[in-house]
Scaffold this motif. Structure first.
Motif, PDB file in Angstrom:
ATOM      1  N   ASN A   1       0.845  -1.195   0.000  1.00 33.10           N
ATOM      2  CA  ASN A   1       0.000   0.000   0.000  1.00 33.10           C
ATOM      3  C   ASN A   1       0.882   1.247   0.000  1.00 33.10           C
ATOM      4  O   ASN A   1       0.781   2.116   0.872  1.00 33.10           O
ATOM      5  CB  ASN A   1      -0.965  -0.006   1.195  1.00 33.10           C
ATOM      6  N   ALA A   2       1.738   1.306  -0.999  1.00 32.10           N
ATOM      7  CA  ALA A   2       2.764   2.339  -1.075  1.00 32.10           C
ATOM      8  C   ALA A   2       2.159   3.734  -1.168  1.00 32.10           C
ATOM      9  O   ALA A   2       1.339   4.007  -2.043  1.00 32.10           O
ATOM     10  CB  ALA A   2       3.664   2.077  -2.281  1.00 32.10           C
ATOM     11  N   ALA A   3       2.572   4.608  -0.258  1.00 33.92           N
ATOM     12  CA  ALA A   3       2.078   5.997  -0.229  1.00 33.92           C
ATOM     13  C   ALA A   3       2.997   6.845  -1.094  1.00 33.92           C
ATOM     14  O   ALA A   3       3.898   7.512  -0.595  1.00 33.92           O
ATOM     15  CB  ALA A   3       2.030   6.519   1.200  1.00 33.92           C
ATOM     16  N   LEU A   4       2.761   6.820  -2.384  1.00 33.74           N
ATOM     17  CA  LEU A   4       3.581   7.564  -3.331  1.00 33.74           C
ATOM     18  C   LEU A   4       2.858   8.787  -3.863  1.00 33.74           C
ATOM     19  O   LEU A   4       3.374   9.497  -4.719  1.00 33.74           O
ATOM     20  CB  LEU A   4       3.996   6.644  -4.486  1.00 33.74           C
ATOM     21  N   GLU A   5       1.658   9.027  -3.347  1.00 31.76           N
ATOM     22  CA  GLU A   5       0.885  10.229  -3.653  1.00 31.76           C
ATOM     23  C   GLU A   5       0.311  10.733  -2.339  1.00 31.76           C
ATOM     24  O   GLU A   5       0.508  10.136  -1.288  1.00 31.76           O
ATOM     25  CB  GLU A   5      -0.225   9.912  -4.658  1.00 31.76           C
ATOM     26  N   SER A   6      -0.431  11.826  -2.369  1.00 33.92           N
ATOM     27  CA  SER A   6      -1.018  12.377  -1.150  1.00 33.92           C
ATOM     28  C   SER A   6      -2.018  11.394  -0.552  1.00 33.92           C
ATOM     29  O   SER A   6      -2.695  10.657  -1.273  1.00 33.92           O
ATOM     30  CB  SER A   6      -1.723  13.703  -1.450  1.00 33.92           C
TER      31      SER A   6
ATOM     32  N   ASP B   1      -8.195  -0.488   0.959  1.00 34.91           N
ATOM     33  CA  ASP B   1      -7.408   0.605   1.548  1.00 34.91           C
ATOM     34  C   ASP B   1      -8.110   1.942   1.319  1.00 34.91           C
ATOM     35  O   ASP B   1      -8.408   2.309   0.186  1.00 34.91           O
ATOM     36  CB  ASP B   1      -6.023   0.632   0.898  1.00 34.91           C
ATOM     37  N   ARG B   2      -8.381   2.655   2.406  1.00 36.47           N
ATOM     38  CA  ARG B   2      -9.043   3.961   2.301  1.00 36.47           C
ATOM     39  C   ARG B   2      -8.069   5.122   2.497  1.00 36.47           C
ATOM     40  O   ARG B   2      -8.477   6.279   2.466  1.00 36.47           O
ATOM     41  CB  ARG B   2     -10.162   4.065   3.349  1.00 36.47           C
ATOM     42  N   ALA B   3      -6.800   4.810   2.719  1.00 34.33           N
ATOM     43  CA  ALA B   3      -5.790   5.865   2.873  1.00 34.33           C
ATOM     44  C   ALA B   3      -5.002   6.061   1.593  1.00 34.33           C
ATOM     45  O   ALA B   3      -4.713   7.192   1.202  1.00 34.33           O
ATOM     46  CB  ALA B   3      -4.844   5.523   4.028  1.00 34.33           C
ATOM     47  N   VAL B   4      -4.616   4.970   0.954  1.00 33.95           N
ATOM     48  CA  VAL B   4      -3.825   5.016  -0.276  1.00 33.95           C
ATOM     49  C   VAL B   4      -4.589   4.262  -1.356  1.00 33.95           C
ATOM     50  O   VAL B   4      -4.588   3.030  -1.368  1.00 33.95           O
ATOM     51  CB  VAL B   4      -2.429   4.387  -0.071  1.00 33.95           C
ATOM     52  N   PRO B   5      -5.244   4.940  -2.258  1.00 37.39           N
ATOM     53  CA  PRO B   5      -6.046   4.258  -3.271  1.00 37.39           C
ATOM     54  C   PRO B   5      -5.207   3.348  -4.155  1.00 37.39           C
ATOM     55  O   PRO B   5      -4.040   3.622  -4.438  1.00 37.39           O
ATOM     56  CB  PRO B   5      -6.628   5.421  -4.091  1.00 37.39           C
ATOM     57  N   VAL B   6      -5.821   2.264  -4.587  1.00 42.94           N
ATOM     58  CA  VAL B   6      -5.155   1.328  -5.486  1.00 42.94           C
ATOM     59  C   VAL B   6      -4.650   2.039  -6.739  1.00 42.94           C
ATOM     60  O   VAL B   6      -3.585   1.712  -7.274  1.00 42.94           O
ATOM     61  CB  VAL B   6      -6.111   0.181  -5.873  1.00 42.94           C
ATOM     62  N   SER B   7      -5.382   3.047  -7.189  1.00 43.87           N
ATOM     63  CA  SER B   7      -5.013   3.755  -8.414  1.00 43.87           C
ATOM     64  C   SER B   7      -3.624   4.374  -8.324  1.00 43.87           C
ATOM     65  O   SER B   7      -2.906   4.492  -9.325  1.00 43.87           O
ATOM     66  CB  SER B   7      -6.036   4.849  -8.733  1.00 43.87           C
ATOM     67  N   GLY B   8      -3.189   4.762  -7.116  1.00 44.27           N
ATOM     68  CA  GLY B   8      -1.854   5.331  -6.953  1.00 44.27           C
ATOM     69  C   GLY B   8      -0.773   4.312  -7.250  1.00 44.27           C
ATOM     70  O   GLY B   8       0.243   4.618  -7.896  1.00 44.27           O
ATOM     71  N   SER B   9      -0.961   3.074  -6.789  1.00 49.06           N
ATOM     72  CA  SER B   9       0.007   2.026  -7.087  1.00 49.06           C
ATOM     73  C   SER B   9      -0.035   1.641  -8.560  1.00 49.06           C
ATOM     74  O   SER B   9       1.004   1.308  -9.149  1.00 49.06           O
ATOM     75  CB  SER B   9      -0.269   0.796  -6.208  1.00 49.06           C
ATOM     76  N   VAL B  10      -1.212   1.677  -9.159  1.00 50.10           N
ATOM     77  CA  VAL B  10      -1.328   1.382 -10.587  1.00 50.10           C
ATOM     78  C   VAL B  10      -0.522   2.406 -11.389  1.00 50.10           C
ATOM     79  O   VAL B  10       0.229   2.052 -12.309  1.00 50.10           O
ATOM     80  CB  VAL B  10      -2.804   1.376 -11.028  1.00 50.10           C
ATOM     81  N   ARG B  11      -0.658   3.677 -11.028  1.00 52.54           N
ATOM     82  CA  ARG B  11       0.092   4.716 -11.736  1.00 52.54           C
ATOM     83  C   ARG B  11       1.591   4.572 -11.502  1.00 52.54           C
ATOM     84  O   ARG B  11       2.392   4.736 -12.426  1.00 52.54           O
ATOM     85  CB  ARG B  11      -0.388   6.107 -11.296  1.00 52.54           C
ATOM     86  N   ALA B  12       1.985   4.262 -10.259  1.00 56.69           N
ATOM     87  CA  ALA B  12       3.409   4.090  -9.964  1.00 56.69           C
ATOM     88  C   ALA B  12       3.982   2.897 -10.724  1.00 56.69           C
ATOM     89  O   ALA B  12       5.091   2.966 -11.259  1.00 56.69           O
ATOM     90  CB  ALA B  12       3.615   3.917  -8.466  1.00 56.69           C
ATOM     91  N   ALA B  13       3.233   1.800 -10.790  1.00 58.84           N
ATOM     92  CA  ALA B  13       3.705   0.616 -11.500  1.00 58.84           C
ATOM     93  C   ALA B  13       3.927   0.910 -12.976  1.00 58.84           C
ATOM     94  O   ALA B  13       4.848   0.366 -13.594  1.00 58.84           O
ATOM     95  CB  ALA B  13       2.711  -0.526 -11.326  1.00 58.84           C
ATOM     96  N   ALA B  14       3.095   1.786 -13.543  1.00 57.44           N
ATOM     97  CA  ALA B  14       3.242   2.139 -14.956  1.00 57.44           C
ATOM     98  C   ALA B  14       4.496   2.974 -15.198  1.00 57.44           C
ATOM     99  O   ALA B  14       5.035   2.963 -16.311  1.00 57.44           O
ATOM    100  CB  ALA B  14       2.001   2.890 -15.428  1.00 57.44           C
ATOM    101  N   ARG B  15       4.963   3.686 -14.174  1.00 53.24           N
ATOM    102  CA  ARG B  15       6.119   4.560 -14.343  1.00 53.24           C
ATOM    103  C   ARG B  15       7.420   3.899 -13.931  1.00 53.24           C
ATOM    104  O   ARG B  15       8.490   4.319 -14.369  1.00 53.24           O
ATOM    105  CB  ARG B  15       5.905   5.845 -13.539  1.00 53.24           C
TER     106      ARG B  15
END
Length: 287
Positions: free
Chosen positions: A133-138, A237-251
């Motif tokens: 649940n990587a917090a790579l965004e706000s 997870d209600r703190a770090v949305p799955v979409s943030g990890s999806v975006r990070a994985a793409a980069r």
């Protein structure tokens, strides 16, 4: 946190050691033999977060867990060194000094951001990274409200750490926060978090971390982090949305994503056996 008082029954206490390495006085837990796997907890946590993960990994690896500066039982030596870049450099120097350079790093939430930043700061990069649940965004949801609010309170009121500790250091306060990030913990797990947040020094260091935190540089560097990376997400997870990890994985050049339905932000505390098995499967091919 006082070790004699608060650490009497601390999870995996038998593996604990204390190391003075400037600028902080660190609490580490070291267990097992083999390739070194470093565990980094998230904002406001401590080594207790890995209480069920560490013994499993230690059957095959030399596992190192630490408390971040001022949190848990690590004594804060320099308040201005609680941001991402400073913590990455200080942890990297600590591990080098203790001959514990990691072959792999597993980071939860903000700990995953530290793990990715350490690729730049370590004497040699790790062979694998895992973000839980990587917090790579706000932060979003209740955490997105509470953490910035804590930072504002600290800026306005030097006594805010004590006030927040009184607010969150109750059974109701901790249960509200844990439920707010989508997780369900055992009574033991909830009691450990109450012990942490009720300590004003731990809360003060958490506030300092929140106030100094910036992901701008790391976000810019993601495409250049050429290390095999597994991003594990709890779909509730209600703190770090799955979409943030999806975006990070793409980069990230060499990233893959693993989803766990029904688990929240503290997925590794809710289902340690299942989550650790996925981590081990990833590490087996790379260490």
């Amino acid at each position: 946190m006082d070790w004699d008082r608060d650490g009497k029954d601390w999870p995996n206490r038998e593996f604990s050691r204390f190391v003075r390495h400037r600028p902080h006085y660190w609490h580490l837990q070291v267990a097992g033999n083999g390739p070194v796997v470093l565990l980094i907890h998230g904002t406001g946590g401590a080594t207790h977060s890995w209480r069920d993960v560490l013994p499993i990994l230690a059957e095959r690896y030399r596992v190192v867990a630490l408390d971040l500066p001022g949190q848990g039982f690590t004594r804060l030596g320099a308040r201005q060194r609680c941001g991402l870049d400073a913590m990455s450099r200080d942890i990297s120097a600590l591990l080098d000094g203790e001959a514990l350079l990691p072959d792999a790093i597993v980071g939860h939430s903000a700990g995953a951001a530290i793990a990715l930043r350490m690729v730049r700061d370590l004497k040699r990069p790790p062979k694998a990274l895992v973000g839980l649940n990587a917090a790579l965004e706000s932060f979003k949801g209740p955490a997105g409200f509470v953490f910035p609010m804590m930072a504002r309170m600290m800026a306005l009121n030097p006594f805010s750490a004590s006030e927040i500790s009184r607010w969150l250091g109750t059974a109701a306060g901790v249960e509200y926060m844990i439920a707010g990030i989508g997780s369900e913990l055992s009574p033991e797990g909830l009691a450990l978090y109450r012990r942490l947040v009720a300590d004003r020094h731990h809360t003060d260091a958490t506030l300092a971390m929140v106030a100094q935190w910036s992901l701008d540089g790391l976000q810019h560097d993601l495409p250049s982090i050429d290390v095999p990376t597994l991003l594990i997400v709890g779909e509730d997870d209600r703190a770090v949305p799955v979409s943030g990890s999806v975006r990070a994985a793409a980069r990230l050049p060499r990233a893959e994503l693993a989803r766990f339905p029904g688990l929240g932000h503290l997925a590794h505390e809710e289902a340690p056996e299942a989550v650790t098995a996925r981590i081990e499967a990833f590490l087996d091919d790379r260490l």
